[in-house]
Design an enzyme around this catalytic site. Sequence first.
Site, PDB file in Angstrom:
ATOM      1  N   GLY A   1       0.751  -1.492  -0.021  1.00  0.00           N
ATOM      2  CA  GLY A   1      -0.090  -0.106  -0.044  1.00  0.00           C
ATOM      3  C   GLY A   1       0.746   1.341  -0.015  1.00  0.00           C
ATOM      4  N   SER A   2       1.989   1.311  -0.512  1.00  0.00           N
ATOM      5  CA  SER A   2       2.951   2.442  -0.486  1.00  0.00           C
ATOM      6  C   SER A   2       2.431   3.633  -1.553  1.00  0.00           C
ATOM      7  CB  SER A   2       4.281   2.024  -0.821  1.00  0.00           C
ATOM      8  OG  SER A   2       4.453   1.759  -2.240  1.00  0.00           O
ATOM      9  N   ASN A   3       1.610   3.188  -2.538  1.00  0.00           N
ATOM     10  CA  ASN A   3       0.870   4.217  -3.312  1.00  0.00           C
ATOM     11  C   ASN A   3      -0.192   4.712  -2.598  1.00  0.00           C
ATOM     12  OD1 ASN A   3       2.386   4.325  -6.069  1.00  0.00           O
ATOM     13  ND2 ASN A   3       2.708   2.349  -5.892  1.00  0.00           N
TER      14      ASN A   3
ATOM     15  N   LEU B   1     -10.195  -7.316 -12.772  1.00  0.00           N
ATOM     16  CA  LEU B   1     -11.474  -7.043 -12.358  1.00  0.00           C
ATOM     17  C   LEU B   1     -12.142  -7.141 -13.879  1.00  0.00           C
ATOM     18  CD1 LEU B   1     -10.551  -3.645 -10.440  1.00  0.00           C
ATOM     19  CD2 LEU B   1     -11.892  -5.770  -9.557  1.00  0.00           C
TER      20      LEU B   1
ATOM     21  N   HIS C   1       0.611   1.159 -12.800  1.00  0.00           N
ATOM     22  CA  HIS C   1       1.346  -0.134 -13.514  1.00  0.00           C
ATOM     23  C   HIS C   1       2.822   0.033 -13.737  1.00  0.00           C
ATOM     24  CE1 HIS C   1       1.655  -3.955 -15.448  1.00  0.00           C
ATOM     25  NE2 HIS C   1       2.290  -3.584 -16.268  1.00  0.00           N
TER      26      HIS C   1
ATOM     27  N   GLU D   1      -9.559  -4.142 -21.067  1.00  0.00           N
ATOM     28  CA  GLU D   1      -8.299  -4.843 -21.357  1.00  0.00           C
ATOM     29  C   GLU D   1      -7.284  -4.554 -20.268  1.00  0.00           C
ATOM     30  OE1 GLU D   1      -5.294  -5.509 -24.858  1.00  0.00           O
ATOM     31  OE2 GLU D   1      -6.787  -4.307 -25.312  1.00  0.00           O
ATOM     32  N   LEU D   2      -6.716  -5.608 -19.624  1.00  0.00           N
ATOM     33  CA  LEU D   2      -5.867  -5.641 -18.757  1.00  0.00           C
ATOM     34  C   LEU D   2      -4.462  -4.597 -18.771  1.00  0.00           C
ATOM     35  CD1 LEU D   2      -4.805  -6.868 -15.669  1.00  0.00           C
ATOM     36  CD2 LEU D   2      -3.419  -8.515 -17.040  1.00  0.00           C
ATOM     37  N   ASP D   3      -4.475  -3.777 -18.076  1.00  0.00           N
ATOM     38  CA  ASP D   3      -3.314  -2.807 -17.939  1.00  0.00           C
ATOM     39  C   ASP D   3      -3.334  -2.172 -19.252  1.00  0.00           C
ATOM     40  OD1 ASP D   3      -2.410  -3.435 -15.641  1.00  0.00           O
ATOM     41  OD2 ASP D   3      -1.318  -5.203 -16.337  1.00  0.00           O
TER      42      ASP D   3
END
Length: 246
Positions: A50-52, A131, A147, A181-183
């Site tokens: 969780g640093s972001n 998701l 990302h 679409e992922l990322d």
Amino acid sequence: MGMTGRLGTGAIVSGAVRMATHGAPTAPTLRAAMDPQLQKRIVILISGRGSNMEAVVQRRAEQRWPAQVVGVVSNRADARGLGFAAASGITTAVVEHKAYATRDAFDAELARVVDAWAPDLVLLAGFMRVLGAAFVQRFEGRLLNIHPSLLPAFPGLHTHRRALQAGCKAVGATVHLVSAELDHGPIIMQSVVPVRPGDDEQSLAARVLATEHVIYPQSVRWFVEGKLRIEAGVVHQTEGASQVLI
Ligand code: GRF
């Protein structure tokens, strides 16, 4: 929302209406920062460290954005970041993916929990579940991800390892609007760092992570201040600020 329009302008509009009723000469962004009813509501999804999330919470407080982090949700009860969130007075929730028979069932419960906070903005911050389209559609235009690669290169996992294997001379991170679409999805901001001789996955990850902690808060700030515009799938900063950190 579609692929053209202004992102995250709701609070600015309601801020203007509110100001008119009060007739106060204060600047809208300052009023918004002080009045919880005018603040954008941010929900952050994490899976681990969780640093972001921490970086967003801290910058928001230091820079007094017109926003509040109203909830943090994790798909793992042991996510380290939950401790920081709770200690910061933020409501936390856990939706354990393992408790659901299908991805759709998990997504539906997650959406229900997130929706209960009535978010203007939902941040994926090291959220390690893919998701589904229904979740993404429900929050489209207000769902952001970070990302650790220069998208569209290296979507998916092990980005730093793959970049080293590919002999990349520069790597980085990307903040983008989430699409099905992922990322993938319209890019808000990127950071670029050099690959140095002797770098390994860890050293590269650390160098990139330090930049993530700059570009994610910056992107979120622009979003909540209504300073992002999307045109034909391309995100522009309305004041012409640089969308790359080098
Ligand atoms: C970050 O590198 C982020 O880009 C990626 O997962 C990592 C999460 O780190 N999606 P943290 O949980 O924010 O510390």
